[in-house]
Scaffold this motif. Structure first.
Motif, PDB file in Angstrom:
ATOM      1  N   ASN A  72      -5.889   4.026  -8.084  1.00 59.45           N
ATOM      2  CA  ASN A  72      -7.257   4.097  -8.576  1.00 59.45           C
ATOM      3  C   ASN A  72      -7.325   3.354  -9.911  1.00 59.45           C
ATOM      4  OD1 ASN A  72      -9.692   4.933  -9.845  1.00 59.45           O
ATOM      5  ND2 ASN A  72      -9.755   6.763  -8.567  1.00 59.45           N
ATOM      6  N   LEU A 103      -3.175  -6.579  -2.903  1.00 60.45           N
ATOM      7  CA  LEU A 103      -4.186  -6.151  -1.929  1.00 60.45           C
ATOM      8  C   LEU A 103      -5.075  -7.302  -1.473  1.00 60.45           C
ATOM      9  CD1 LEU A 103      -5.220  -2.693  -3.451  1.00 60.45           C
ATOM     10  CD2 LEU A 103      -3.635  -3.147  -1.564  1.00 60.45           C
ATOM     11  N   ASP A 120      -7.597   7.429  -1.681  1.00 63.21           N
ATOM     12  CA  ASP A 120      -7.733   6.874  -0.336  1.00 63.21           C
ATOM     13  C   ASP A 120      -8.201   5.425  -0.440  1.00 63.21           C
ATOM     14  OD1 ASP A 120      -6.965   9.245   0.810  1.00 63.21           O
ATOM     15  OD2 ASP A 120      -9.014   9.962   1.101  1.00 63.21           O
ATOM     16  N   GLY A 121      -7.533   4.554   0.287  1.00 60.70           N
ATOM     17  CA  GLY A 121      -7.877   3.137   0.225  1.00 60.70           C
ATOM     18  C   GLY A 121      -8.864   2.725   1.295  1.00 60.70           C
ATOM     19  N   GLU A 122      -9.589   1.671   1.017  1.00 61.48           N
ATOM     20  CA  GLU A 122     -10.519   1.092   1.990  1.00 61.48           C
ATOM     21  C   GLU A 122     -10.702  -0.383   1.686  1.00 61.48           C
ATOM     22  OE1 GLU A 122     -15.263   1.307   2.835  1.00 61.48           O
ATOM     23  OE2 GLU A 122     -14.173   3.212   3.095  1.00 61.48           O
ATOM     24  N   VAL A 154       0.858  -1.183   0.000  1.00 60.72           N
ATOM     25  CA  VAL A 154       0.000   0.000   0.000  1.00 60.72           C
ATOM     26  C   VAL A 154       0.896   1.236   0.000  1.00 60.72           C
ATOM     27  CG1 VAL A 154      -1.872  -1.188   1.203  1.00 60.72           C
ATOM     28  CG2 VAL A 154      -0.169   0.089   2.526  1.00 60.72           C
ATOM     29  N   ARG A 175      -8.923   1.601   6.764  1.00 59.90           N
ATOM     30  CA  ARG A 175      -8.595   2.792   5.992  1.00 59.90           C
ATOM     31  C   ARG A 175      -7.234   3.310   6.460  1.00 59.90           C
ATOM     32  NH1 ARG A 175     -14.500   5.615   6.792  1.00 59.90           N
ATOM     33  NH2 ARG A 175     -15.678   4.269   5.352  1.00 59.90           N
ATOM     34  N   GLN A 189      -3.239   4.644   1.099  1.00 63.78           N
ATOM     35  CA  GLN A 189      -3.582   4.987  -0.276  1.00 63.78           C
ATOM     36  C   GLN A 189      -3.340   3.788  -1.188  1.00 63.78           C
ATOM     37  OE1 GLN A 189      -2.913   9.319  -1.598  1.00 63.78           O
ATOM     38  NE2 GLN A 189      -1.147   8.947  -0.266  1.00 63.78           N
ATOM     39  N   MET A 190      -4.060   3.785  -2.298  1.00 62.10           N
ATOM     40  CA  MET A 190      -3.913   2.723  -3.291  1.00 62.10           C
ATOM     41  C   MET A 190      -4.123   3.328  -4.672  1.00 62.10           C
ATOM     42  SD  MET A 190      -7.568   0.793  -2.617  1.00 62.10           S
ATOM     43  CE  MET A 190      -7.520  -0.217  -4.112  1.00 62.10           C
TER      44      MET A 190
END
Length: 257
Positions: free
Chosen positions: A201, A232, A178-180, A59, A195, A198-199
């Motif tokens: 898009n 991921l 922003d990653g989730e 990540v 959370r 970042q990842m």
């Protein structure tokens, strides 16, 4: 990865290696890394993405100066790949170069210095005036071991520069978001939501112009992005390892970093 007066992750101090001051210093092997216990996020370079993505999620940290991180745990204070003594629990595991570099690193002795000097953490138990172990200097000259350590650190610095360029290109293309990650565990009504990272898009990546994608493919950047994206899926594996060790958190919003 940190700026003065802070010290990088793991390091409690830095001292330049000297043939005079450390003439009788030796290095002795150690099969444990106590500094890894409880460390869940480790900096990695882009050179390592193909190997890291087989074992750990990759990540990016939050903020404008984001860096790639390998997750050895999903929660603060958890590392599912080492035991309580810091010994690796898996045999066929890729250990990131940042970990293998410790307790050494190249650093500027003065802010205005152009050259980097080989330094070490004087609190490390692997280096000192021991009766056993491999000498760092022989007849006032660096030993073969010291030359190998210096070479490894130089290679690491070069990989770090390539990683910085990679991150600059990511920002220019505005590909980070922003990653989730949501994980549903059997027996729990509420999911675990992670959370704080970042990842890439994927929609923006797919929407890039053909010439941009071709350039990224030719430069080797595109495979690295997909290594990150594929990795991921390992977040669920890390979560399962935490649960097996009794380290599963309460079902609520979880900051991964």
């Amino acid at each position: 990865m940190a700026s003065a007066p802070q010290l990088p992750l793991f390091y409690n101090g830095l001292e330049p290696l000297s043939s005079e001051t450390h003439a009788n210093y030796r290095v002795r092997p150690q099969d444990t890394a106590p500094y890894l216990v409880g460390q869940h996020a480790i900096p990695v370079t882009v050179d390592e993405f193909p190997l890291v993505q087989r074992h750990m999620p990759i990540v990016f940290s939050i903020g404008d100066d984001a860096i790639p991180l390998a997750l050895m745990g999903l929660n603060e204070g958890t590392n599912v790949f080492v035991d309580d003594a810091g010994k690796l629990t898996e045999s066929a595991f890729y250990v990131p170069a940042y970990i293998r570099r410790y307790p050494y690193m190249l650093a500027r002795l003065r802010p205005d210095a152009e050259e980097l000097s080989l330094c070490f953490d004087p609190t490390s138990e692997t280096i000192g005036a021991f009766d056993d172990g491999e000498l760092l200097f022989e007849n006032g000259q660096p030993s073969e071991l010291t030359k190998q350590i210096l070479g490894f650190n130089e290679t690491f610095e070069q990989a770090g520069q390539r990683t910085q360029q990679f991150m600059r290109e990511l920002r220019e293309l505005d590909l980070l978001m922003d990653g989730e990650v949501t994980i549903q565990m059997d027996g729990n009504d509420q999911p675990f939501v992670y959370r704080g990272f970042q990842m890439v898009n994927e929609e923006k990546l797919a929407g890039l112009r053909g010439d941009q994608l071709r350039k990224m493919s030719q430069s080797g950047m595109l495979p690295l992005l997909y290594a990150h994206l594929f990795s991921l899926s390992l977040m669920r594996d890390i979560f399962a390892k935490q649960a097996q060790r009794g380290q599963a958190p309460q079902p609520q919003l979880q900051p991964a970093l």
